[in-house]
Design an enzyme around this catalytic site. Structure first.
Site, short mmCIF file in Angstrom:
data_model
loop_
_atom_site.label_atom_id
_atom_site.label_comp_id
_atom_site.label_asym_id
_atom_site.label_seq_id
_atom_site.Cartn_x
_atom_site.Cartn_y
_atom_site.Cartn_z
N LYS A 1 5.04 27.11 19.71
CA LYS A 1 4.57 26.26 18.62
C LYS A 1 5.73 25.72 17.77
CE LYS A 1 0.11 28.61 18.40
NZ LYS A 1 -0.85 29.36 17.57
N ASP B 1 0.82 -1.21 0.00
CA ASP B 1 0.00 0.00 0.00
C ASP B 1 0.85 1.26 0.00
OD1 ASP B 1 1.05 -0.22 2.53
OD2 ASP B 1 -0.88 -0.34 3.57
#
Length: 353
Positions: free
Chosen positions: A283, A232
């Site tokens: 962040k 996959d």
């Protein structure tokens, strides 16, 4: 004066390796033109970034330090079009910078400007075995895998399995070994009906044996390095580069890794003794190399896979590392790796959303 088309393919020399990889992903390119202010410094390619990562350069390394024009071919304004065309064809260059005698960029010729039709790949082929692990149940893609096995899920006019096999066949690989279990009869029947016939030897695990355990059934059949691919995974990478790295680096096992960044959506606090704050990152973005599910193994590795036992590729990695063996990592960009076993990724690639 740079055209808009050329400006989209430029990058500042102060950009980092990871920033440049993302820019290449965003514009679906494998090379960019590097400038410092208004001065053309040279061209940076995906291969340059990969070699820098392999050499353990930090992801925040500025790309200006990676420019090595002695390894690049640029055309002069005095060079004729046919010569430029021959150079681009030789190295499969996406674009060719045209410079004057002072090294200033005059114009850029793009591949599609010269080659309107598909050109034969004149790069040397490699013919080594490919093992495709196609025995899983594809539980992440239910309910569709209740009906058909994951490798046969369509992408356009082909199935995932055909996309993977065609990519390997395109670089010269002819012999495929396929580990099957779940709905194996359906896969055999489908492949037999294709006009194009692959050289496939099926081998079946009678019980789940993990991500590499069934390869023990190939003992004595493979005597060269060989690829192993999950059924996959589609990666936008010429696997000949991975094979070259594997051989030149004397690896026993090479993992194709994806350079993936994660942004933490909060301020991250660092603390020291007595819980006192020592630092703050707002962040932050963290970059890791992720296992894509594509590998190259030396044939001797098969002997280290126990017969009839549940055994993951990670178990093999640990076994090789414990005895001091060499395991290499070949990096590709985040968007070069498509995990088709994930619904959101499958839908993107299939152009459904």
């Amino acid at each position: 004066m740079l055209t808009e088309r050329v400006r989209k393919r430029t990058v500042d020399s102060q950009k980092t390796i990871i920033q440049t990889m993302k820019m290449m992903d965003d514009c679906f390119a494998k090379s960019l033109l590097v400038f410092k202010n208004d001065k053309f410094l040279g061209m940076i390619t995906n291969g340059d970034l990969q070699r820098a990562i392999i050499a353990n350069k930090p992801f925040d390394t500025e790309i200006g330090s990676l420019i090595n024009n002695s390894e690049k071919k640029y055309a002069l304004i005095t060079d004729d079009k046919e010569q430029i065309k021959a150079w681009m064809l030789e190295v499969r260059a996406e674009m060719m910078p045209i410079i004057d005698n002072n090294g200033n960029l005059v114009k850029v010729i793009f591949w599609e400007d010269l080659f309107k039709e598909t050109q034969d790949d004149n790069r040397e082929k490699i013919d080594i075995p490919v093992v495709i692990m196609a025995g899983g149940k594809g539980t992440r893609l239910k309910p569709i895998t209740n009906v058909i096995p994951k490798p046969l899920i369509p992408i356009g006019d082909k199935t995932i399995l055909e996309e993977i096999m065609d990519q390997f066949e395109g670089i010269g690989c002819k012999q495929f070994y396929m580990s099957v279990n779940y709905k194996s009869d359906m896969m055999r029947f489908y492949l037999e009906q294709l006009e194009h016939h692959y050289e496939i030897e099926f081998f079946e695990e009678t019980k789940p044996l993990g991500t590499i355990g069934s390869v023990s059934l190939l003992k004595g059949k493979i005597c060269t390095p060989f690829f192993v691919s999950n059924c996959d995974i589609i990666i936008d990478q010429d696997y000949r580069d991975v094979y070259k790295y594997h051989v030149n680096n004397n690896n026993e096992l090479t993992i194709v890794t994806a350079v993936k960044s994660f942004k933490i959506p909060y301020g991250v606090i660092e603390t020291g003794e007595d819980g006192l704050m020592t630092g703050l990152q707002e962040k932050p973005e963290i970059t890791y190399m992720i296992n894509t599910g594509v590998y190259i193994l030396n044939p001797e590795c098969i002997n280290e896979i126990p017969e009839g036992e549940f055994f993951h590729i990670t178990h093999l990695m640990e076994k090789i590392k414990q005895r001091g063996g060499r395991i290499g990592c070949f990096p590709v960009s985040e968007h070069s790796w498509k995990d088709m076993g994930d619904w959101s990724e499958y839908l993107k690639v299939a152009n459904i959303i």
